[in-house]
Design a protein around this motif. Structure first.
Motif, PDB file in Angstrom:
ATOM      1  N   LEU A  99     -57.389  -6.411  44.633  1.00 37.35           N
ATOM      2  CA  LEU A  99     -57.588  -5.073  45.172  1.00 37.35           C
ATOM      3  C   LEU A  99     -56.956  -4.079  43.939  1.00 37.35           C
ATOM      4  O   LEU A  99     -57.710  -3.114  43.870  1.00 37.35           O
ATOM      5  CB  LEU A  99     -56.500  -5.200  46.528  1.00 37.35           C
ATOM      6  N   LYS A 154     -63.203   0.434  46.269  1.00 38.62           N
ATOM      7  CA  LYS A 154     -61.938   0.486  46.883  1.00 38.62           C
ATOM      8  C   LYS A 154     -62.262   0.703  48.287  1.00 38.62           C
ATOM      9  O   LYS A 154     -61.424  -0.109  48.993  1.00 38.62           O
ATOM     10  CB  LYS A 154     -61.087   1.592  46.483  1.00 38.62           C
ATOM     11  N   ALA A 206     -63.295  -2.645  49.924  1.00 36.02           N
ATOM     12  CA  ALA A 206     -62.085  -3.600  49.970  1.00 36.02           C
ATOM     13  C   ALA A 206     -61.154  -3.347  51.077  1.00 36.02           C
ATOM     14  O   ALA A 206     -60.884  -4.048  51.756  1.00 36.02           O
ATOM     15  CB  ALA A 206     -61.260  -3.567  48.829  1.00 36.02           C
TER      16      ALA A 206
END
Lengths: 194, 194, 194, 194, 194, 194
Positions: free
Chosen positions: C160, C169, C172
């Protein structure tokens, strides 16, 4: 023993446990379906070192002890295959061992460091036996995988060529002539079922 | 060395190799998907014996040597689980070892027989350390499998309860407090990437 | 095409096949019982790169192509874990690729060399998407292994933290909120059985 | 991108991940002990498609892209073996892909749908290369399993017979003449150890 | 049914489930990479018993039922290999079964106990068929592993030698002449793809 | 028995053996690392059917016999997961069985065909018990995998919901309350070690 040393001893034993999970890379390359671990290899190598040392008149217990630690650096270096040695420059085993044993109770770090140092120096009789045990063990494992269907001739050849002691060579030749389960068939005949 | 003794030495080493293929039965019972072998266990047990012996002031190399052979009888006895001990009567380990080492060069058979005898007698300091190493190793492996999802509490409890040496007990308590990969996270921070 | 070039092309494809047998080292360290291969990872990474590139407005096909080759050097370098990077100095990926593609028909060597070069340079939008795909794929696999019992938090955190693109991002964060089999439960409800 | 599209993108990537866990059914039938996954196969197929396309003068990147998705439908259809095709009537791959990509950001669904459509139509040069890559990859894997002991002749024969492009055929013939680890032995000799 | 009997029935079924996790020891000894479980063996043994009984004119359903339970004692005894029978004295199967079924609803314990008793007594025609099924199943599995690369000749020989019924012997000879996938190739030709 | 019938009988038994190699697809989807085979499942299902039939007052041996064959069609159909049933139209199990048993000695084909027909018709008491055994076995396996770390709640819920007999339901509820190794802990306490 200080708390910190105790913690380091536990860390060291957990680290050594990774050798059970790491498979020997050469067998993965060869296509063995369920390859042995580094710990598997190290266990028989230690016993093989005892056998060779006994035949060579070297210190049996010392040879086994050296063999026990001969691949422990691979928790940090991994088991680099031959091809990898063309592309990877590794820190010396003695340096890895120093890091692994830092903070252990002093006597213990010294005992392990001395064993690794002696093995890497390749000078003592016990070290010679442990080195040959590493190679002979590999040859016998290769012979077993060959019986189980995988072509491992390249590993047999290179192991055989690198043996140094007379006993290691004699054992290797005998091992290549011997079916790996002969011991079991003979043991079954030698003793009646209960 | 006579040809016959050479053959026996090779047979013995092939026999020991079976410990790589035999999985530790307890973990199969517990439902571990890819359980360690007896050789896996024996390798870390030998190093654990060295650690405990160092802490207990016993003979480090001797303890490791005893541990190396402590389960070698299982090539013939298999790794009988607790439940099996209610239904199976096994020959003594010393008798199995005598059969395994029959015909080996005399010095070697004696060295191995003495080690197994000392371990089974449970009297020497080295034997006490090797015995505790067997239990501590099991406890640490159980803790690792627990981190990986399997319920191994029964193995942790019984291993913990059977420890005898002060060092074995201290190490066990510390091990149960320690994430098994702490060593790696600390080692990564202690040293920059190349 | 000359015979020699044909032979090199076949060698190259057999070499790439080793990525099926090499397991991702991180998962072995974490204790995953049957870890994915480097090829497994690379396949979803390539598709993930296509997804990210589509969201980022980058060249979808190019991003997938870069991702396809992003770990092909590991046939020679192996998959070095974080801890190993403290002890091993590796040749650059571009150099390994040059060796791997030497002797291939010139156009092909160039196409692959350019892809690896672009990926390693980390400058193009497609490379940024492929890089993030490598990390996002690792994070999703870690989340799947976590559902299957193994503690993989360290891998989730580090993946991450290393994401760079806005889409990477967002994906994720959504992935960490999503049960990995939600797609299947929804697909089952969306369509009757035949 | 809307939240719903983001959720669909994550679902799609988790779905694709199932291809790592699904083993290629043919190898299970053949008795391979640790068979490759569909993702394993797809990764080398994509690179093989690049190689064939390069030799055939087709669009290299396009061929790889088509190959990347050529078995993605098997998350829902599974990998039906030949014998199963006598008893199971499957929805068309294009229909499965439509379901899999429903709700994805429109550009992405179109890109994937077009790739699958082109592959299934078997008309473009890139599709011909990707199709042959699927077969050649299977043939090479069969040859590798044969080296590792399993009888895979039926897979070699059927793969060989289904190749269409001149380059695919030449590569297949060369692959059958080539030990799968020749590349490694040659690479080791071409470069000294560090 | 009393609560206690219900609990015992559930315990019994969980106990039987261990046969899925226990691998057949002989194949581990032989070096098979992913050996079958005791449950795997027992399933085909039961169907084989039905086939032999049908050919021998014995009670088909009874023979299958006996075979279903013929190794259920191995949850407590484990699968002792031949060599182990020299060193381990096992409680009789009937005694193990009595313990396993203690507390089950009386009719059920009797049904299972009778089946095990009949099998062990080796007197009824159904028992003879089930016994031969155990051996024939082992021989066929050995033949399959041989096709997959492992040397299993010793298992084929000993299984063949222990067959008693005429049908068992004829089937064994035919099995050794038959490629294990012939059925599939014939089935594929007998029916067009959908 | 004619030679041709003998050949068919051997083919049938080799075909059934494929059920050992085919893994239950649901567990692969769930991410179980070493999932059970269809034969594993079928073996405990047959014994479970005996238990349920005993409790329900149905024909114990018949229920076990039906269960033994309940998934034998999967050698040709494979184990289609729920999601696959949206995309694949399968031939009826009775038709597959007819193909599998064609050419077998007539009595045998009839016995097997009758068993499959009775199971599929879902009308007899024995069939009801065998059907519930299929579901209960799945529930218990799901509970075991849950103890070993994998999230299998969806399988537990769907199995539970599909049970029909009173005994099947009571056993399921008890199974969900019971640690899967309780039997072993109780058996160990009930009997001293030898």
């Amino acid at each position: 023993m200080a708390d910190e040393e105790l913690a380091r001893a536990v860390d060291f034993l957990y680290e050594v446990g990774l050798l059970k999970r790491y498979k020997r890379t050469g067998w993965v390359v060869a296509g063995v379906a369920a390859p042995e671990s580094i710990a598997d290899h190290s266990h028989r190598t230690a016993i093989t070192a005892a056998v060779i040392a006994s035949m060579e008149g070297a210190d049996v217990q010392r040879a086994a002890f050296l063999a026990l630690f001969h691949d422990t650096q691979e928790t940090r270096l991994t088991d680099i295959p031959y091809i990898g040695k063309r592309y990877l420059k590794a820190a010396p085993n003695t340096e890895v061992t120093a890091d692994q044993t830092a903070g252990l109770p002093e006597g213990l770090a010294e005992v392990i460091g001395d064993a690794v140092g002696e093995y890497e120096a390749k000078e003592s009789a016990a070290a010679a036996c442990a080195k040959d045990a590493d190679k002979l063990e590999c040859l016998m494992q290769a012979a077993e995988y060959r019986e189980q269907g995988t072509d491992t001739q390249a590993w047999i050849d290179s192991s055989l060529a690198s043996l140094k002691t007379a006993s290691g060579k004699r054992l290797a030749e005998e091992a290549l002539r011997t079916p790996s389960l002969r011991w079991m068939h003979e043991a079954r005949e030698a003793r009646p079922a209960l």
